[in-house]
Design a protein around this motif. Structure first.
Motif, PDB file in Angstrom:
ATOM      1  N   GLU A  62      39.290  52.816  47.623  1.00  0.00           N
ATOM      2  CA  GLU A  62      39.401  51.358  47.727  1.00  0.00           C
ATOM      3  C   GLU A  62      38.469  50.751  46.679  1.00  0.00           C
ATOM      4  O   GLU A  62      37.316  51.157  46.559  1.00  0.00           O
ATOM      5  CB  GLU A  62      38.990  50.901  49.134  1.00  0.00           C
ATOM      6  CG  GLU A  62      39.147  49.405  49.300  1.00  0.00           C
ATOM      7  CD  GLU A  62      38.756  48.922  50.695  1.00  0.00           C
ATOM      8  OE1 GLU A  62      39.149  49.553  51.696  1.00  0.00           O
ATOM      9  OE2 GLU A  62      38.048  47.897  50.760  1.00  0.00           O
ATOM     10  N   LEU A  63      38.984  49.796  45.934  1.00  0.00           N
ATOM     11  CA  LEU A  63      38.231  49.256  44.793  1.00  0.00           C
ATOM     12  C   LEU A  63      37.582  47.916  45.108  1.00  0.00           C
ATOM     13  O   LEU A  63      36.433  47.659  44.762  1.00  0.00           O
ATOM     14  CB  LEU A  63      39.221  49.075  43.632  1.00  0.00           C
ATOM     15  CG  LEU A  63      38.678  48.735  42.290  1.00  0.00           C
ATOM     16  CD1 LEU A  63      37.906  49.924  41.746  1.00  0.00           C
ATOM     17  CD2 LEU A  63      39.830  48.398  41.360  1.00  0.00           C
ATOM     18  N   ALA A  64      38.321  47.027  45.744  1.00  0.00           N
ATOM     19  CA  ALA A  64      37.793  45.686  46.013  1.00  0.00           C
ATOM     20  C   ALA A  64      38.667  44.994  47.044  1.00  0.00           C
ATOM     21  O   ALA A  64      39.818  45.372  47.247  1.00  0.00           O
ATOM     22  CB  ALA A  64      37.803  44.873  44.715  1.00  0.00           C
ATOM     23  N   ARG A  65      38.071  43.984  47.680  1.00  0.00           N
ATOM     24  CA  ARG A  65      38.830  43.124  48.607  1.00  0.00           C
ATOM     25  C   ARG A  65      38.639  41.686  48.196  1.00  0.00           C
ATOM     26  O   ARG A  65      37.572  41.322  47.688  1.00  0.00           O
ATOM     27  CB  ARG A  65      38.320  43.285  50.044  1.00  0.00           C
ATOM     28  CG  ARG A  65      38.824  44.545  50.685  1.00  0.00           C
ATOM     29  CD  ARG A  65      38.285  44.719  52.088  1.00  0.00           C
ATOM     30  NE  ARG A  65      38.740  46.016  52.570  1.00  0.00           N
ATOM     31  CZ  ARG A  65      39.556  46.174  53.602  1.00  0.00           C
ATOM     32  NH1 ARG A  65      39.962  45.150  54.301  1.00  0.00           N
ATOM     33  NH2 ARG A  65      39.947  47.386  53.956  1.00  0.00           N
ATOM     34  N   ALA A  66      39.648  40.864  48.410  1.00  0.00           N
ATOM     35  CA  ALA A  66      39.520  39.437  48.075  1.00  0.00           C
ATOM     36  C   ALA A  66      40.332  38.628  49.069  1.00  0.00           C
ATOM     37  O   ALA A  66      41.325  39.117  49.604  1.00  0.00           O
ATOM     38  CB  ALA A  66      40.055  39.199  46.663  1.00  0.00           C
ATOM     39  N   ARG A  67      39.868  37.411  49.312  1.00  0.00           N
ATOM     40  CA  ARG A  67      40.636  36.496  50.168  1.00  0.00           C
ATOM     41  C   ARG A  67      41.095  35.337  49.306  1.00  0.00           C
ATOM     42  O   ARG A  67      40.376  34.905  48.405  1.00  0.00           O
ATOM     43  CB  ARG A  67      39.737  35.909  51.268  1.00  0.00           C
ATOM     44  CG  ARG A  67      39.531  36.847  52.407  1.00  0.00           C
ATOM     45  CD  ARG A  67      38.692  36.182  53.508  1.00  0.00           C
ATOM     46  NE  ARG A  67      38.557  37.113  54.606  1.00  0.00           N
ATOM     47  CZ  ARG A  67      39.493  37.303  55.528  1.00  0.00           C
ATOM     48  NH1 ARG A  67      40.608  36.600  55.501  1.00  0.00           N
ATOM     49  NH2 ARG A  67      39.312  38.190  56.481  1.00  0.00           N
ATOM     50  N   HIS A  68      42.280  34.820  49.603  1.00  0.00           N
ATOM     51  CA  HIS A  68      42.718  33.636  48.870  1.00  0.00           C
ATOM     52  C   HIS A  68      43.587  32.762  49.762  1.00  0.00           C
ATOM     53  O   HIS A  68      44.404  33.272  50.516  1.00  0.00           O
ATOM     54  CB  HIS A  68      43.501  34.015  47.611  1.00  0.00           C
ATOM     55  CG  HIS A  68      43.717  32.831  46.731  1.00  0.00           C
ATOM     56  ND1 HIS A  68      42.758  32.379  45.858  1.00  0.00           N
ATOM     57  CD2 HIS A  68      44.747  31.959  46.639  1.00  0.00           C
ATOM     58  CE1 HIS A  68      43.198  31.291  45.264  1.00  0.00           C
ATOM     59  NE2 HIS A  68      44.397  31.012  45.720  1.00  0.00           N
ATOM     60  N   VAL A  69      43.385  31.434  49.649  1.00  0.00           N
ATOM     61  CA  VAL A  69      44.210  30.509  50.429  1.00  0.00           C
ATOM     62  C   VAL A  69      45.304  29.959  49.517  1.00  0.00           C
ATOM     63  O   VAL A  69      45.027  29.234  48.565  1.00  0.00           O
ATOM     64  CB  VAL A  69      43.366  29.336  50.987  1.00  0.00           C
ATOM     65  CG1 VAL A  69      44.231  28.444  51.872  1.00  0.00           C
ATOM     66  CG2 VAL A  69      42.175  29.862  51.756  1.00  0.00           C
ATOM     67  N   TYR A  70      46.542  30.386  49.774  1.00  0.00           N
ATOM     68  CA  TYR A  70      47.692  29.807  49.076  1.00  0.00           C
ATOM     69  C   TYR A  70      48.241  28.688  49.944  1.00  0.00           C
ATOM     70  O   TYR A  70      47.806  28.530  51.090  1.00  0.00           O
ATOM     71  CB  TYR A  70      48.796  30.855  48.890  1.00  0.00           C
ATOM     72  CG  TYR A  70      48.488  31.893  47.842  1.00  0.00           C
ATOM     73  CD1 TYR A  70      48.100  33.174  48.210  1.00  0.00           C
ATOM     74  CD2 TYR A  70      48.590  31.595  46.496  1.00  0.00           C
ATOM     75  CE1 TYR A  70      47.826  34.140  47.254  1.00  0.00           C
ATOM     76  CE2 TYR A  70      48.318  32.553  45.531  1.00  0.00           C
ATOM     77  CZ  TYR A  70      47.939  33.821  45.916  1.00  0.00           C
ATOM     78  OH  TYR A  70      47.674  34.758  44.969  1.00  0.00           O
ATOM     79  N   ASP A  71      49.222  27.939  49.437  1.00  0.00           N
ATOM     80  CA  ASP A  71      49.787  26.868  50.267  1.00  0.00           C
ATOM     81  C   ASP A  71      50.590  27.438  51.433  1.00  0.00           C
ATOM     82  O   ASP A  71      50.859  26.779  52.402  1.00  0.00           O
ATOM     83  CB  ASP A  71      50.621  25.883  49.433  1.00  0.00           C
ATOM     84  CG  ASP A  71      51.847  26.518  48.853  1.00  0.00           C
ATOM     85  OD1 ASP A  71      52.779  25.807  48.487  1.00  0.00           O
ATOM     86  OD2 ASP A  71      51.887  27.756  48.761  1.00  0.00           O
ATOM     87  N   PHE A  72      50.986  28.717  51.350  1.00  0.00           N
ATOM     88  CA  PHE A  72      51.732  29.316  52.458  1.00  0.00           C
ATOM     89  C   PHE A  72      50.811  30.048  53.421  1.00  0.00           C
ATOM     90  O   PHE A  72      51.245  30.698  54.346  1.00  0.00           O
ATOM     91  CB  PHE A  72      52.829  30.250  51.929  1.00  0.00           C
ATOM     92  CG  PHE A  72      52.344  31.282  50.928  1.00  0.00           C
ATOM     93  CD1 PHE A  72      51.754  32.458  51.359  1.00  0.00           C
ATOM     94  CD2 PHE A  72      52.455  31.049  49.568  1.00  0.00           C
ATOM     95  CE1 PHE A  72      51.304  33.399  50.448  1.00  0.00           C
ATOM     96  CE2 PHE A  72      52.019  31.985  48.654  1.00  0.00           C
ATOM     97  CZ  PHE A  72      51.432  33.166  49.091  1.00  0.00           C
ATOM     98  N   GLY A  73      49.491  29.954  53.219  1.00  0.00           N
ATOM     99  CA  GLY A  73      48.545  30.578  54.148  1.00  0.00           C
ATOM    100  C   GLY A  73      47.508  31.428  53.436  1.00  0.00           C
ATOM    101  O   GLY A  73      47.577  31.628  52.233  1.00  0.00           O
ATOM    102  N   GLU A  74      46.554  31.925  54.221  1.00  0.00           N
ATOM    103  CA  GLU A  74      45.469  32.718  53.638  1.00  0.00           C
ATOM    104  C   GLU A  74      45.888  34.189  53.602  1.00  0.00           C
ATOM    105  O   GLU A  74      46.531  34.672  54.535  1.00  0.00           O
ATOM    106  CB  GLU A  74      44.214  32.571  54.495  1.00  0.00           C
ATOM    107  CG  GLU A  74      43.033  33.322  53.917  1.00  0.00           C
ATOM    108  CD  GLU A  74      41.726  33.064  54.658  1.00  0.00           C
ATOM    109  OE1 GLU A  74      40.692  33.551  54.216  1.00  0.00           O
ATOM    110  OE2 GLU A  74      41.768  32.380  55.701  1.00  0.00           O
ATOM    111  N   ILE A  75      45.527  34.887  52.542  1.00  0.00           N
ATOM    112  CA  ILE A  75      45.797  36.320  52.530  1.00  0.00           C
ATOM    113  C   ILE A  75      44.499  37.078  52.254  1.00  0.00           C
ATOM    114  O   ILE A  75      43.581  36.568  51.604  1.00  0.00           O
ATOM    115  CB  ILE A  75      46.846  36.741  51.464  1.00  0.00           C
ATOM    116  CG1 ILE A  75      46.333  36.462  50.050  1.00  0.00           C
ATOM    117  CG2 ILE A  75      48.185  36.094  51.688  1.00  0.00           C
ATOM    118  CD1 ILE A  75      46.974  37.371  49.033  1.00  0.00           C
TER     119      ILE A  75
END
Ligand SMILES: C[S@@+](CC[C@H](N)C(=O)[O-])C[C@H]1O[C@@H](n2cnc3c(N)ncnc32)[C@H](O)[C@@H]1O
Length: 458
Positions: A62-75
């Motif tokens: 596993e290299l990295a994790r990231a969170r992002h809020v798009y207009d269709f929801g958070e991933i």
């Protein structure tokens, strides 16, 4: 949760891109997909890579994790290294793939959630390439964007698009509006990357492409040279469209297209100074062979002139405050980030670089950048001239399609077309412009403000 693979081969990383009609179309991504119930993230990634690229991959660390809020929801995105795989990645789910040096990942326009992952991958090598933590010259960082012919040729040879390519907006709607039949003559007033022109040529039309930007014109000319005599490219402002056709010995045509504004390539090249996304010299001219740069224009304009332009061309509610702040800094605003910071400060948002919340939100300096670009390029004058000539560029029954991107363009186009309709130059009523499909907007944020006007000559 979403899984992504940082696939390595010979020191390069695979980026993939989806075409029109798909989520994140036009943005580059590390391949992957949703983690399905009952599967671990690594298992999902192995399955996704098999389905999307046709490769059998060994999922590494596993290299990295990231969170992002798009207009269709958070991933939440979890990225794994993939350095061993069998098979050759195929274009079953994507329209392009590109093998990219790790140090150049951030030169590509990535899906927002992939940016933190790219930073992790790029961080080690970036330091090795430049002296210091930043490239000293814009061209150093954006070699391919600045026209590294070899890089572009290599990308073309493997069927990829070099960074900075442009996705044609509302392509299927434009084609329905123009109904190009084989052999039809079409004037594309705004050739740009040539995305619309290419689709018209593929349907057998003959296309004359105009662009006032000689640099972009050369790229499109090379890209579309395979169409031989069916395609001609002319360096011209569309304000001179009638003259350009006369020079080519051509009379009225079957169709005219104008996709107004700037292209993704112009926005993506920091040295063109059109966008606050990257720092660059404050130029903004589409035709760099003439006229004042935005920095020169700002230095020469009076405060009242500036406020007028911000209001008229950007519908900027804080026009007066921004004009006063920009004049107070006159002479020091020579880069895009200096301008973006000054605008943000004038809006009470504090100094420093402003980071957009996500790809879909407007940057606080967006209106000011648009207004200054329109003023620098006298876009309203050119459009008014094109609109005056438009009916006479077409044969009886000929069709025109115009893509507008802001209310100033909409009122000019709507105003001229309705007035010409009352003179009997257009058939039927002038219909309200079409808007892009929600999927296109979701996948290509640059389409969000597009409006398509179409008319038929009497
Ligand atoms: C939105 S892009 C067109 C993209 C193109 N339809 C495609 O699919 O690749 C607009 C292009 O029009 C050009 N342009 C803008 N104003 C122009 C003008 N007045 N005359 C000629 N070209 C212009 C810009 O330089 C830019 O390359």
């Amino acid at each position: 949760m979403v899984c992504a693979g940082v696939i390595l081969r010979s020191g390069k990383v695979l980026l993939a891109r989806r075409g029109p009609g798909r989520r994140h179309a036009g943005l580059w991504e590390f391949p992957g997909g949703r983690v399905e119930a009952g599967e671990s993230a690594a298992e999902s990634l192995r399955r996704e890579l098999r389905e999307e690229l046709g490769i059998e991959a060994e999922i590494g660390a596993e290299l990295a994790r990231a969170r992002h809020v798009y207009d269709f929801g958070e991933i939440e995105l979890v990225a794994f290294l993939v350095s061993k795989f069998e098979g050759e990645p195929a274009l079953t789910d994507h329209d392009r793939i590109d093998w990219v040096e790790a140090s150049r990942l951030l030169d590509y326009e990535l899906a927002p959630a992939d940016v933190p992952i790219a930073k992790v991958v790029a961080s080690h090598k970036r330091r090795g390439r430049y002296q210091g933590t930043h490239p000293r010259r814009f061209g150093e960082k954006y070699k391919e964007l600045a026209g590294d012919a070899e890089a572009a040729e290599k990308a073309k040879a493997r069927g990829s698009t070099p960074a900075g390519a442009h996705l044609p907006i509302m392509l299927s709607e434009v084609l329905s509006a123009l109904e190009p039949v084989s052999g039809a003559s079409v004037l594309d007033c705004t050739l740009g990357w040539g995305g619309h022109a290419e689709a018209l040529l593929e349907r057998g039309a003959r296309v004359i492409g105009l662009d006032r930007d000689a640099e972009e014109l050369e790229r499109a000319k090379a890209r579309l040279s395979r169409f031989g005599d069916a395609f001609a490219a002319v360096h011209s402002n569309y304000a001179g469209a009638a003259k350009a056709l006369k020079t080519l010995g051509l009379g009225p045509l079957d169709a005219v297209l104008a996709d107004l504004g700037v292209s993704s390539m112009q926005l993506d090249r920091p040295e063109r100074g059109m966008s606050f996304k990257a720092d660059g010299p404050l130029d903004m001219r589409m035709d760099r062979s003439k006229g004042k740069t935005a920095a020169e224009w700002l230095a020469a304009a009076s405060e009242a002139e500036l406020a007028r332009a911000l209001e008229a061309f950007g519908q900027e509610p804080d026009a007066k405050a921004i004009a006063a702040a920009l004049k107070a800094k006159a002479g020091t605003l020579t880069t895009t980030w200096a301008l973006a910071s000054a605008v943000a400060e004038a809006k009470g948002l504090g100094p420093g670089r402003v980071v957009k919340a996500n790809a879909f939100s407007a940057h606080p300096a967006a209106r000011a950048f648009q207004a200054i670009r329109i003023a620098v390029n006298a876009e309203d004058e050119a459009l008014a001239k094109l609109l005056r000539e438009l009916p006479y560029l077409l044969k009886p029954g000929g069709r025109a399609a115009l893509l507008t991107f802001h209310s100033g363009e909409e009122s000019l186009v709507g105003g001229y077309l309705r007035a010409q309709r009352s003179e009997g130059l257009w058939a039927g009523e002038i219909a309200a412009p079409k808007t892009p499909r929600p999927e296109e907007v979701r996948e290509n944020p640059r389409a969000r403000s597009a409006r398509l006007w179409s008319v038929t000559r009497t």
